[in-house]
Design an enzyme around this catalytic site. Structure first.
Site, mmCIF file in Angstrom:
data_model
loop_
_atom_site.group_PDB
_atom_site.id
_atom_site.type_symbol
_atom_site.label_atom_id
_atom_site.label_comp_id
_atom_site.label_asym_id
_atom_site.label_seq_id
_atom_site.Cartn_x
_atom_site.Cartn_y
_atom_site.Cartn_z
ATOM 1 N N THR A 1 0.816 -1.212 0.000
ATOM 2 C CA THR A 1 0.000 0.000 0.000
ATOM 3 C C THR A 1 0.853 1.267 0.000
ATOM 4 O O THR A 1 1.992 1.252 0.478
ATOM 5 C CB THR A 1 -0.905 -0.011 1.258
ATOM 6 O OG1 THR A 1 -1.558 1.237 1.366
ATOM 7 C CG2 THR A 1 -0.110 -0.242 2.540
ATOM 8 N N GLU B 1 0.176 3.589 1.961
ATOM 9 C CA GLU B 1 0.108 4.112 3.339
ATOM 10 C C GLU B 1 1.424 3.939 4.094
ATOM 11 O O GLU B 1 1.636 4.576 5.125
ATOM 12 C CB GLU B 1 -1.034 3.443 4.117
ATOM 13 C CG GLU B 1 -2.368 3.680 3.458
ATOM 14 C CD GLU B 1 -3.557 3.509 4.380
ATOM 15 O OE1 GLU B 1 -3.374 3.405 5.608
ATOM 16 O OE2 GLU B 1 -4.677 3.491 3.858
ATOM 17 N N TYR C 1 -2.298 -0.586 10.907
ATOM 18 C CA TYR C 1 -2.372 -1.246 9.589
ATOM 19 C C TYR C 1 -1.137 -0.933 8.752
ATOM 20 O O TYR C 1 -0.443 -1.842 8.272
ATOM 21 C CB TYR C 1 -3.643 -0.807 8.841
ATOM 22 C CG TYR C 1 -3.589 -1.102 7.354
ATOM 23 C CD1 TYR C 1 -3.625 -2.417 6.877
ATOM 24 C CD2 TYR C 1 -3.479 -0.070 6.415
ATOM 25 C CE1 TYR C 1 -3.551 -2.689 5.515
ATOM 26 C CE2 TYR C 1 -3.410 -0.337 5.050
ATOM 27 C CZ TYR C 1 -3.448 -1.652 4.604
ATOM 28 O OH TYR C 1 -3.365 -1.927 3.262
ATOM 29 N N LYS D 1 1.929 -3.358 7.357
ATOM 30 C CA LYS D 1 2.250 -3.529 5.937
ATOM 31 C C LYS D 1 3.712 -3.112 5.683
ATOM 32 O O LYS D 1 4.422 -3.747 4.896
ATOM 33 C CB LYS D 1 1.307 -2.705 5.063
ATOM 34 C CG LYS D 1 -0.123 -3.202 5.006
ATOM 35 C CD LYS D 1 -0.292 -4.586 4.398
ATOM 36 C CE LYS D 1 -0.041 -4.628 2.920
ATOM 37 N NZ LYS D 1 -0.368 -5.974 2.343
HETATM 38 P P1 NAD Z 1 -9.661 -7.386 1.843
HETATM 39 O O1 NAD Z 1 -9.694 -7.101 3.290
HETATM 40 O O2 NAD Z 1 -10.868 -7.117 1.004
HETATM 41 O O3 NAD Z 1 -9.275 -8.909 1.588
HETATM 42 C C1 NAD Z 1 -8.269 -9.566 2.303
HETATM 43 C C2 NAD Z 1 -8.437 -11.069 2.050
HETATM 44 O O4 NAD Z 1 -7.385 -11.742 2.756
HETATM 45 C C3 NAD Z 1 -9.752 -11.635 2.567
HETATM 46 O O5 NAD Z 1 -10.318 -12.488 1.619
HETATM 47 C C4 NAD Z 1 -9.342 -12.410 3.815
HETATM 48 O O6 NAD Z 1 -10.184 -13.521 4.095
HETATM 49 C C5 NAD Z 1 -7.939 -12.855 3.458
HETATM 50 N N1 NAD Z 1 -7.105 -13.120 4.629
HETATM 51 C C6 NAD Z 1 -6.971 -12.359 5.749
HETATM 52 N N2 NAD Z 1 -6.111 -12.928 6.610
HETATM 53 C C7 NAD Z 1 -5.668 -14.063 6.012
HETATM 54 C C8 NAD Z 1 -4.750 -15.071 6.386
HETATM 55 N N3 NAD Z 1 -4.109 -15.040 7.567
HETATM 56 N N4 NAD Z 1 -4.526 -16.093 5.531
HETATM 57 C C9 NAD Z 1 -5.175 -16.154 4.336
HETATM 58 N N5 NAD Z 1 -6.068 -15.221 3.932
HETATM 59 C C10 NAD Z 1 -6.303 -14.187 4.750
HETATM 60 O O7 NAD Z 1 -8.406 -6.588 1.289
HETATM 61 P P2 NAD Z 1 -8.174 -5.896 -0.124
HETATM 62 O O8 NAD Z 1 -8.705 -4.531 -0.075
HETATM 63 O O9 NAD Z 1 -8.604 -6.825 -1.196
HETATM 64 O O10 NAD Z 1 -6.578 -5.776 -0.109
HETATM 65 C C11 NAD Z 1 -5.768 -6.825 -0.639
HETATM 66 C C12 NAD Z 1 -4.310 -6.449 -0.468
HETATM 67 O O11 NAD Z 1 -4.054 -5.230 -1.162
HETATM 68 C C13 NAD Z 1 -3.907 -6.201 0.977
HETATM 69 O O12 NAD Z 1 -2.617 -6.707 1.155
HETATM 70 C C14 NAD Z 1 -3.905 -4.680 1.112
HETATM 71 O O13 NAD Z 1 -2.987 -4.268 2.083
HETATM 72 C C15 NAD Z 1 -3.484 -4.270 -0.272
HETATM 73 N N6 NAD Z 1 -3.968 -2.967 -0.729
HETATM 74 C C16 NAD Z 1 -5.288 -2.641 -0.647
HETATM 75 C C17 NAD Z 1 -5.736 -1.425 -1.146
HETATM 76 C C18 NAD Z 1 -7.195 -1.027 -1.117
HETATM 77 O O14 NAD Z 1 -7.515 0.119 -1.435
HETATM 78 N N7 NAD Z 1 -8.117 -1.914 -0.756
HETATM 79 C C19 NAD Z 1 -4.814 -0.531 -1.708
HETATM 80 C C20 NAD Z 1 -3.457 -0.886 -1.744
HETATM 81 C C21 NAD Z 1 -3.050 -2.114 -1.260
HETATM 82 O O1 DAU Z 2 -4.191 3.928 0.392
HETATM 83 C C1 DAU Z 2 -4.401 2.560 0.247
HETATM 84 C C2 DAU Z 2 -5.270 2.072 1.376
HETATM 85 O O2 DAU Z 2 -6.591 2.524 1.092
HETATM 86 C C3 DAU Z 2 -5.262 0.559 1.534
HETATM 87 O O3 DAU Z 2 -3.967 0.149 1.880
HETATM 88 C C4 DAU Z 2 -6.249 0.123 2.607
HETATM 89 O O4 DAU Z 2 -6.295 -1.284 2.679
HETATM 90 C C5 DAU Z 2 -7.616 0.651 2.230
HETATM 91 O O5 DAU Z 2 -8.553 0.332 3.233
HETATM 92 C C6 DAU Z 2 -7.575 2.161 2.031
HETATM 93 O O6 DAU Z 2 -7.344 2.854 3.288
HETATM 94 P P1 DAU Z 2 -8.133 4.184 3.684
HETATM 95 O O7 DAU Z 2 -8.108 4.311 5.147
HETATM 96 O O8 DAU Z 2 -7.661 5.339 2.876
HETATM 97 O O9 DAU Z 2 -9.602 3.773 3.126
HETATM 98 P P2 DAU Z 2 -11.063 3.990 3.736
HETATM 99 O O10 DAU Z 2 -12.023 3.639 2.651
HETATM 100 O O11 DAU Z 2 -11.231 3.343 5.053
HETATM 101 O O12 DAU Z 2 -11.123 5.559 3.952
HETATM 102 C C7 DAU Z 2 -10.948 6.462 2.864
HETATM 103 C C8 DAU Z 2 -10.988 7.872 3.432
HETATM 104 O O13 DAU Z 2 -12.340 8.134 3.856
HETATM 105 C C9 DAU Z 2 -10.115 8.065 4.655
HETATM 106 O O14 DAU Z 2 -9.589 9.390 4.640
HETATM 107 C C10 DAU Z 2 -11.073 7.914 5.830
HETATM 108 C C11 DAU Z 2 -12.377 8.443 5.265
HETATM 109 N N1 DAU Z 2 -13.612 7.821 5.804
HETATM 110 C C12 DAU Z 2 -13.689 6.459 5.837
HETATM 111 C C13 DAU Z 2 -14.806 5.841 6.341
HETATM 112 C C14 DAU Z 2 -14.903 4.336 6.383
HETATM 113 C C15 DAU Z 2 -14.650 8.616 6.244
HETATM 114 O O15 DAU Z 2 -14.587 9.860 6.179
HETATM 115 N N2 DAU Z 2 -15.765 8.000 6.739
HETATM 116 C C16 DAU Z 2 -15.881 6.653 6.830
HETATM 117 O O16 DAU Z 2 -16.928 6.164 7.321
#
Ligand code: NAD
Ligand code: DAU
Length: 352
Positions: free
Chosen positions: A133, A135, A159, A163
């Site tokens: 990420t 972050e 978090y 990471k």
């Molecule tokens: P998510 O929370 O939707 O999915 C995570 C998945 O991992 C789930 O299916 C969960 O069951 C599985 N999991 C959790 N713990 C586990 C374990 N110990 N063993 C096996 N499986 C396990 O997450 P996401 O949003 O799809 O993110 C996927 C990856 O991408 C993560 O590594 C996250 O840090 C990274 N990432 C996410 C974002 C975003 O915006 N969502 C952005 C940048 C990077």
């Molecule tokens: O930047 C990449 C990251 O983006 C990933 O690594 C994380 O897994 C993913 O969850 C995401 O993190 P954020 O914290 O940025 O995402 P989230 O959707 O939780 O929040 C987006 C922004 O919105 C953040 O500034 C917090 C704000 N927010 C979030 C929620 C859930 C609100 O204002 N209200 C809310 O209820």
């Protein structure tokens, strides 16, 4: 075969579906613990596809991971598995340490042992792709330049710290053992199958259900939004052509303040699914207590991956967010499946 971890989550399932949409693609072994965030409904369309093998299990389970590697002999691992929600990491960081740090360590060790036993050609071809990420780089001010791959790591939440730790392990396994890794650090994703604890799907569902739309603090925090399909294409490029030991920043060139994201969703819903009382969805916006340690701004400088690998996002925010809202309107059965008791418990814990 390739081994995908966390392939029942948001990005992992999108990646699996996109990968197997290619009829010539290698098969996928999908290892997922099915935590609250894992959802087999995301993969329902693969039920009849023998190229997809789902295994429920933990990346921290040494025996299981070693036996899967031995049985399926994957030529690559793509590690999506993680605890991914910042707010949950504030309430309970232990799971984040267990999966994101210790789990990644276990996966690296099992994979290294497997890789050491491969013949020279298979060894050369093998890749461990770690999905991380933006972050990890911390928070930017309004005028700071966007994150490049050489920015110092300054994680601010449990978090992002977990990471960051996993990224350091991956880096060290390359430098110390010559283990063939690539890492991608990506900005905020959005799109289909996004679990509604995150801002965009939460706002869409709350709006449709007549609930308040909670904006943390002043709503001026900035995120760099990337359509999930673009993240998947970036991972495919880096997996295929990325230089070993390198990291690549992946982003959408789409910096938006949270309040503007929410207003955009409201106006799309006003058009596609107007409220019965004819009033705008923006009436449901409410400002709530800020997230502790809330990072102000993320922005990705994605020039390296474009320069070296030719990748650029295809989707603009305006088109991607419209597709996403439409997807939630078209998929009430999927929504019904995820808003279970444990989801409601989370909402009352976080927003009460
Ligand atoms: P998510 O929370 O939707 O999915 C995570 C998945 O991992 C789930 O299916 C969960 O069951 C599985 N999991 C959790 N713990 C586990 C374990 N110990 N063993 C096996 N499986 C396990 O997450 P996401 O949003 O799809 O993110 C996927 C990856 O991408 C993560 O590594 C996250 O840090 C990274 N990432 C996410 C974002 C975003 O915006 N969502 C952005 C940048 C990077
Ligand atoms: O930047 C990449 C990251 O983006 C990933 O690594 C994380 O897994 C993913 O969850 C995401 O993190 P954020 O914290 O940025 O995402 P989230 O959707 O939780 O929040 C987006 C922004 O919105 C953040 O500034 C917090 C704000 N927010 C979030 C929620 C859930 C609100 O204002 N209200 C809310 O209820």
């Amino acid at each position: 075969m390739i081994l995908i971890t966390g392939g029942a989550g948001f990005i992992g399932s999108n990646f699996t579906l996109d990968w197997l949409a290619n009829p010539d693609a290698e098969g996928v072994v999908n290892l997922d613990k099915l935590t609250y965030a894992g959802n087999l409904a995301n993969l329902a369309s693969l039920k009849e596809d023998s190229r997809h093998i789902f295994v429920r299990g933990d990346i921290g389970d040494k025996e299981l991971v070693a036996s899967l590697l031995k049985e399926y002999q994957p030529r690559a691992i793509v590690n999506f598995a993680a605890e991914s929600h910042v707010d949950r990491s504030i309430h309970g960081p232990a799971e984040f340490v267990a999966t994101n740090i210790v789990g990644t360590f276990n996966l690296l060790e099992c994979a290294r042992e497997y890789w050491s036993g491969l013949d020279e050609a298979a060894k050369q071809a093998f890749r461990f792709h770690h999905v991380s990420t933006d972050e990890v780089y911390g928070s930017l001010s309004a005028t700071d330049p966007a994150f490049t791959e050489t920015n110092a790591y300054e994680p601010n939440s449990p978090y992002s710290a977990s990471k960051a730790a996993s990224d350091h392990l991956v880096r060290a396994w390359f430098h110390t053992y010559g283990f063939p890794v690539v890492t991608t650090n990506c900005s905020n994703n959005y799109g289909p199958y996004h679990f509604p604890e995150k801002l965009i799907p939460l706002v869409i569902l709350n709006a449709l259900n007549g609930k308040l739309l909670p904006i943390y603090g002043d709503g001026q925090q900035i995120r760099d939004w990337l359509y999930v399909g673009d993240h998947c294409s970036a991972i495919r490029e880096v997996l295929a052509k990325g230089k070993l030991g390198e990291t690549y920043n992946i982003g959408g060139w789409n910096e938006k303040a949270n309040i503007d994201v929410v207003k955009t969703i409201c106006s799309i819903l006003d058009e596609l699914k107007p409220r019965v009382d004819g009033k705008p969805y923006t009436e449901q916006i409410t400002f709530v207590k800020d997230r502790p340690g809330h990072d102000r701004r993320y922005a990705i400088d994605a020039r390296k991956v474009e320069r070296e690998l030719g990748w650029r996002p295809a989707e603009k925010f305006d088109t991607g967010i419209r597709k996403t809202v439409q997807w939630y309107l078209d998929n009430p059965v999927w929504i019904e499946g995820v808003v279970s008791g444990s989801y409601r418990d989370w909402l009352s814990k976080q927003y009460s």
